[in-house]
Design a protein around this motif. Structure first.
Motif, PDB file in Angstrom:
ATOM      1  N   GLN A  31       1.344  -1.221   0.003  1.00  0.00           N
ATOM      2  CA  GLN A  31       0.052   0.592   0.193  1.00  0.00           C
ATOM      3  C   GLN A  31       1.030   0.793  -0.678  1.00  0.00           C
ATOM      4  OE1 GLN A  31      -2.247  -0.281   3.465  1.00  0.00           O
ATOM      5  NE2 GLN A  31      -4.014  -1.322   1.908  1.00  0.00           N
ATOM      6  N   VAL A  32       2.330   1.293   1.035  1.00  0.00           N
ATOM      7  CA  VAL A  32       2.856   2.552   1.158  1.00  0.00           C
ATOM      8  C   VAL A  32       3.676   2.553  -0.590  1.00  0.00           C
ATOM      9  CG1 VAL A  32       4.626   3.769   1.714  1.00  0.00           C
ATOM     10  CG2 VAL A  32       2.987   2.457   3.316  1.00  0.00           C
ATOM     11  N   VAL A  33       4.173   1.405  -1.204  1.00  0.00           N
ATOM     12  CA  VAL A  33       4.584   1.490  -3.031  1.00  0.00           C
ATOM     13  C   VAL A  33       3.716   2.620  -3.545  1.00  0.00           C
ATOM     14  CG1 VAL A  33       6.272   0.401  -4.041  1.00  0.00           C
ATOM     15  CG2 VAL A  33       6.265  -0.467  -1.787  1.00  0.00           C
ATOM     16  N   SER A  34       2.790   1.350  -3.581  1.00  0.00           N
ATOM     17  CA  SER A  34       1.521   2.299  -4.479  1.00  0.00           C
ATOM     18  C   SER A  34       1.030   4.011  -4.033  1.00  0.00           C
ATOM     19  CB  SER A  34       0.034   1.379  -3.787  1.00  0.00           C
ATOM     20  OG  SER A  34      -0.398   2.148  -3.094  1.00  0.00           O
ATOM     21  N   HIS A  35       1.632   4.243  -3.490  1.00  0.00           N
ATOM     22  CA  HIS A  35       1.500   5.730  -3.661  1.00  0.00           C
ATOM     23  C   HIS A  35       3.072   6.864  -3.554  1.00  0.00           C
ATOM     24  CE1 HIS A  35      -2.498   6.030  -1.291  1.00  0.00           C
ATOM     25  NE2 HIS A  35      -1.990   5.362  -0.598  1.00  0.00           N
ATOM     26  N   LEU A  36       4.376   5.459  -3.600  1.00  0.00           N
ATOM     27  CA  LEU A  36       5.567   6.491  -4.133  1.00  0.00           C
ATOM     28  C   LEU A  36       5.052   6.540  -5.716  1.00  0.00           C
ATOM     29  CD1 LEU A  36       7.558   4.410  -1.453  1.00  0.00           C
ATOM     30  CD2 LEU A  36       6.910   7.075  -1.715  1.00  0.00           C
ATOM     31  N   GLY A  37       6.387   6.649  -6.086  1.00  0.00           N
ATOM     32  CA  GLY A  37       6.388   6.625  -7.839  1.00  0.00           C
ATOM     33  C   GLY A  37       6.503   5.792  -8.417  1.00  0.00           C
ATOM     34  N   PRO A  38       6.503   5.339  -9.397  1.00  0.00           N
ATOM     35  CA  PRO A  38       6.865   3.957 -10.415  1.00  0.00           C
ATOM     36  C   PRO A  38       8.851   4.048 -10.074  1.00  0.00           C
ATOM     37  CG  PRO A  38       6.394   5.159 -11.729  1.00  0.00           C
ATOM     38  CD  PRO A  38       5.721   6.482 -10.630  1.00  0.00           C
ATOM     39  N   GLY A  39       9.442   4.723 -10.007  1.00  0.00           N
ATOM     40  CA  GLY A  39      10.722   4.765 -10.066  1.00  0.00           C
ATOM     41  C   GLY A  39      11.584   4.842  -8.932  1.00  0.00           C
ATOM     42  N   SER A  40      10.656   5.366  -8.130  1.00  0.00           N
ATOM     43  CA  SER A  40      11.627   5.732  -6.756  1.00  0.00           C
ATOM     44  C   SER A  40      11.790   4.433  -5.884  1.00  0.00           C
ATOM     45  CB  SER A  40       9.633   5.169  -5.827  1.00  0.00           C
ATOM     46  OG  SER A  40      10.440   5.774  -4.008  1.00  0.00           O
ATOM     47  N   LEU A  41      13.104   4.192  -5.602  1.00  0.00           N
ATOM     48  CA  LEU A  41      14.450   3.984  -4.459  1.00  0.00           C
ATOM     49  C   LEU A  41      14.230   3.695  -3.733  1.00  0.00           C
ATOM     50  CD1 LEU A  41      17.538   5.874  -5.626  1.00  0.00           C
ATOM     51  CD2 LEU A  41      16.582   3.912  -6.990  1.00  0.00           C
ATOM     52  N   THR A  42      12.611   3.952  -3.039  1.00  0.00           N
ATOM     53  CA  THR A  42      12.010   4.117  -1.762  1.00  0.00           C
ATOM     54  C   THR A  42      11.534   3.046  -2.033  1.00  0.00           C
ATOM     55  OG1 THR A  42      12.781   6.161  -0.663  1.00  0.00           O
ATOM     56  CG2 THR A  42      10.769   4.425   0.408  1.00  0.00           C
ATOM     57  N   ALA A  43      10.406   2.956  -2.414  1.00  0.00           N
ATOM     58  CA  ALA A  43       9.659   2.179  -3.195  1.00  0.00           C
ATOM     59  C   ALA A  43      10.291   0.377  -4.146  1.00  0.00           C
ATOM     60  CB  ALA A  43       8.320   2.064  -4.790  1.00  0.00           C
ATOM     61  N   GLY A  44      11.645   0.294  -4.123  1.00  0.00           N
ATOM     62  CA  GLY A  44      12.009  -1.088  -4.931  1.00  0.00           C
ATOM     63  C   GLY A  44      12.419  -1.308  -4.150  1.00  0.00           C
ATOM     64  N   ALA A  45      13.024  -0.660  -2.656  1.00  0.00           N
ATOM     65  CA  ALA A  45      13.927  -0.700  -1.236  1.00  0.00           C
ATOM     66  C   ALA A  45      13.078  -1.846  -0.666  1.00  0.00           C
ATOM     67  CB  ALA A  45      14.654   0.236  -1.076  1.00  0.00           C
ATOM     68  N   LEU A  46      11.828  -1.011  -0.750  1.00  0.00           N
ATOM     69  CA  LEU A  46      10.471  -1.477   0.246  1.00  0.00           C
ATOM     70  C   LEU A  46      10.542  -2.872  -0.297  1.00  0.00           C
ATOM     71  CD1 LEU A  46       8.744   1.819   0.861  1.00  0.00           C
ATOM     72  CD2 LEU A  46       9.781  -0.329   2.589  1.00  0.00           C
ATOM     73  N   ASN A  47       9.977  -2.869  -1.953  1.00  0.00           N
ATOM     74  CA  ASN A  47       9.684  -4.222  -2.511  1.00  0.00           C
ATOM     75  C   ASN A  47      10.954  -5.041  -1.426  1.00  0.00           C
ATOM     76  OD1 ASN A  47       7.325  -3.887  -3.382  1.00  0.00           O
ATOM     77  ND2 ASN A  47       8.194  -2.576  -5.277  1.00  0.00           N
ATOM     78  N   ARG A  48      12.005  -4.898  -1.985  1.00  0.00           N
ATOM     79  CA  ARG A  48      13.677  -5.999  -2.169  1.00  0.00           C
ATOM     80  C   ARG A  48      12.825  -6.998  -0.323  1.00  0.00           C
ATOM     81  NH1 ARG A  48      15.416  -2.714  -5.350  1.00  0.00           N
ATOM     82  NH2 ARG A  48      16.681  -0.981  -3.864  1.00  0.00           N
ATOM     83  N   ALA A  49      12.935  -5.349   0.232  1.00  0.00           N
ATOM     84  CA  ALA A  49      12.610  -5.918   1.453  1.00  0.00           C
ATOM     85  C   ALA A  49      11.698  -6.624   1.951  1.00  0.00           C
ATOM     86  CB  ALA A  49      13.087  -4.381   2.775  1.00  0.00           C
ATOM     87  N   ALA A  50      10.245  -6.357   1.470  1.00  0.00           N
ATOM     88  CA  ALA A  50       9.547  -7.173   1.550  1.00  0.00           C
ATOM     89  C   ALA A  50       9.182  -8.847   1.551  1.00  0.00           C
ATOM     90  CB  ALA A  50       7.786  -6.077   0.731  1.00  0.00           C
ATOM     91  N   ASP A  51       9.726  -8.761   0.156  1.00  0.00           N
ATOM     92  CA  ASP A  51      10.381 -10.195  -0.491  1.00  0.00           C
ATOM     93  C   ASP A  51      11.110 -10.691   0.147  1.00  0.00           C
ATOM     94  OD1 ASP A  51       8.581  -9.465  -2.635  1.00  0.00           O
ATOM     95  OD2 ASP A  51       9.991  -8.285  -4.352  1.00  0.00           O
ATOM     96  N   SER A  52      11.989 -10.291   0.586  1.00  0.00           N
ATOM     97  CA  SER A  52      13.458 -11.045   1.435  1.00  0.00           C
ATOM     98  C   SER A  52      12.475 -11.774   2.708  1.00  0.00           C
ATOM     99  CB  SER A  52      14.206  -9.958   1.663  1.00  0.00           C
ATOM    100  OG  SER A  52      15.416 -10.778   2.614  1.00  0.00           O
ATOM    101  N   TRP A  53      11.871 -10.960   3.665  1.00  0.00           N
ATOM    102  CA  TRP A  53      11.655 -10.895   4.564  1.00  0.00           C
ATOM    103  C   TRP A  53      10.518 -12.430   4.806  1.00  0.00           C
ATOM    104  CZ3 TRP A  53       5.981 -10.373   6.558  1.00  0.00           C
ATOM    105  CH2 TRP A  53       6.167 -10.482   7.646  1.00  0.00           C
ATOM    106  N   SER A  54       9.490 -12.513   3.538  1.00  0.00           N
ATOM    107  CA  SER A  54       8.586 -13.460   3.098  1.00  0.00           C
ATOM    108  C   SER A  54       9.476 -14.474   3.393  1.00  0.00           C
ATOM    109  CB  SER A  54       7.600 -12.917   1.861  1.00  0.00           C
ATOM    110  OG  SER A  54       6.840 -11.520   2.528  1.00  0.00           O
ATOM    111  N   ARG A  55      10.221 -14.194   2.292  1.00  0.00           N
ATOM    112  CA  ARG A  55      11.367 -15.744   1.873  1.00  0.00           C
ATOM    113  C   ARG A  55      11.716 -16.134   3.615  1.00  0.00           C
ATOM    114  NH1 ARG A  55      12.734 -13.412  -2.501  1.00  0.00           N
ATOM    115  NH2 ARG A  55      14.813 -11.982  -1.440  1.00  0.00           N
ATOM    116  N   SER A  56      12.182 -15.162   4.250  1.00  0.00           N
ATOM    117  CA  SER A  56      12.902 -15.842   4.639  1.00  0.00           C
ATOM    118  C   SER A  56      11.924 -16.566   6.638  1.00  0.00           C
ATOM    119  CB  SER A  56      13.243 -14.249   5.816  1.00  0.00           C
ATOM    120  OG  SER A  56      14.834 -14.056   5.480  1.00  0.00           O
ATOM    121  N   VAL A  57      10.611 -15.380   5.524  1.00  0.00           N
ATOM    122  CA  VAL A  57       9.855 -16.102   6.526  1.00  0.00           C
ATOM    123  C   VAL A  57       9.055 -17.801   6.651  1.00  0.00           C
ATOM    124  CG1 VAL A  57       7.013 -15.949   7.822  1.00  0.00           C
ATOM    125  CG2 VAL A  57       8.644 -13.929   8.267  1.00  0.00           C
TER     126      VAL A  57
END
Length: 93
Positions: A31-57
């Motif tokens: 939801q947070v990422v959807s409010h950020l711009g498509p080229g946002s570095l923060t959105a990319g970092a959030l997505n990568r971190a969330a994916d990694s967290w999900s795989r770790s869990v």
């Protein structure tokens, strides 16, 4: 589990995700990422971190289940050995 990303910001996000146990966290991040711009570095970092967290869990959950199955098998084996020993001792009386 230590996973290191490209920069300190991503590592900081991953550390936060590691400490969070909410199963809705990836959805909240989406939801947070959807409010950020498509080229946002923060959105990319959030997505990568969330994916990694999900795989770790998922990995942690799988490893825990495997360990519990191993313990259950060990307890079954010990119970069978104990019952066999009890039966043997009963015949010796």
């Amino acid at each position: 589990m230590n996973i290191f990303f490209n920069n300190d910001s991503e590592n900081l996000l991953h550390d936060y995700l590691d400490l969070t146990t909410s199963s809705t966290l990836p959805q909240q991040i989406a939801q947070v990422v959807s409010h950020l711009g498509p080229g946002s570095l923060t959105a990319g970092a959030l997505n990568r971190a969330a994916d990694s967290w999900s795989r770790s869990v998922a990995h942690s959950t799988g490893a825990t289940a495997e360990q519990l199955h191993s313990v259950a098998a060990l307890l079954d084996s010990m119970r069978e050995d104990d019952e066999g020993l009890a039966a043997h001792l009963g015949r010796l009386r």
